[in-house]
Enzyme design. Sequence first.
Site, PDB file in Angstrom:
ATOM      1  N   HIS A 232       0.906  -1.194   0.091  1.00 12.08           N
ATOM      2  CA  HIS A 232      -0.092   0.207   0.091  1.00 12.08           C
ATOM      3  C   HIS A 232       0.879   1.377   0.052  1.00 12.08           C
ATOM      4  CE1 HIS A 232      -3.565  -2.604   0.708  1.00 12.08           C
ATOM      5  NE2 HIS A 232      -3.014  -3.049   1.993  1.00 12.08           N
TER       6      HIS A 232
HETATM    7  O1  RIB Z   1      -5.201  -0.005   4.633  1.00  9.78           O
HETATM    8  C1  RIB Z   1      -3.730   0.341   4.488  1.00  9.78           C
HETATM    9  C2  RIB Z   1      -3.070   1.173   5.317  1.00  9.78           C
HETATM   10  O2  RIB Z   1      -3.424   0.843   6.634  1.00  9.78           O
HETATM   11  C3  RIB Z   1      -1.621   1.360   5.003  1.00  9.78           C
HETATM   12  O3  RIB Z   1      -0.907   2.700   5.245  1.00  9.78           O
HETATM   13  C4  RIB Z   1      -1.048   0.487   6.285  1.00  9.78           C
HETATM   14  O4  RIB Z   1       0.200   0.771   6.734  1.00  9.78           O
HETATM   15  C5  RIB Z   1      -2.175   0.635   7.245  1.00  9.78           C
HETATM   16  O5  RIB Z   1      -1.472   1.877   7.906  1.00  9.78           O
END
Ligand code: RIB
Length: 301
Positions: A232
Amino acid sequence: MTRVIIDCDPGHDDAIALVLAHRYAQVLGISTVSGNAPLSETTANALMVTALLDVDTPVHAGAARPLVGEPRHAQVVHGASGLDGVERIEHRRTVESLNAIEFLLDAPDKDVWIVAIGPLTNLALALERDPSWVRRIAGISIMGGSATVGNTTRVAEFNIFADPEAAARVFGAGAELRMCGLNLTHQLRTTDAIVSRLQSVGTARARFAAQVFDYLHLRMEDLIGEREAALHDPCAVLAVTHPELIEMEPRAVDVELEGTLTRGMTVVDQRSSRRQDPANASVAYRIDAHRAMDLVLECMA
Ligand code: RIB
Ligand code: CA
């Protein structure tokens, strides 16, 4: 090199995003926030990553709780420390300050991007203190929200769900805003083959990344039965350092605050272009995942 400040909640994917940012941008500083784990843990993890990279990037601790309600964490994915499954690195680093908001307000320049990859509490508090802040920075690139499915609820992504009021303030601030939501980040996925490649590189950061991905695969296998993990947070870094890899569209995006089922949802106006509300964000829809993964692997060498 693009100049950035990384606001984060390390977090396995935040840690990889920090490696990328230090390789492909000039990182002026790191601000930490409560998110994947409590602020004490996310701050300790950010310091450990600067030790791994042997950089003197200052780390400023920020908000320990959202604007409204109680802190929410994602320890089911990241573990109690926020970075479970990774060999801890001994170091003597300490935080530069406990006031990330002041750092965010004082640091910017017209060419500085804020890359926010955790809940948006610190940015919202900065905006509360000085709404003109958005005119003193180049823009904000977030990992957050989604133009399709959620992960924490059916429709809400964790970073937004953890502090919806903060997210609403950021989306409403009039910034140059790039949104890498789950609809995009799910296209960039690690596999066991990537772990094997990293294990053969031989550098400390490659070993670290291999441990990060291997742990995420273990958790994903347990949670969804698949040994793969979406990368992500690195997407929000690449949206600034390599924007040519990501297709974005101007969209009106608002954050639902009231819905029983939909609180924390990023409501993206995807009607036909002639009927859309005025855009307040560039929403990412496609990434050149092959090239993006090459960039991830190249910065582990
Ligand atoms: O949903 C994904 C996000 O939530 C990413 O930033 C992961 O690190 C968590 O913080
Ligand atoms: Ca994160």
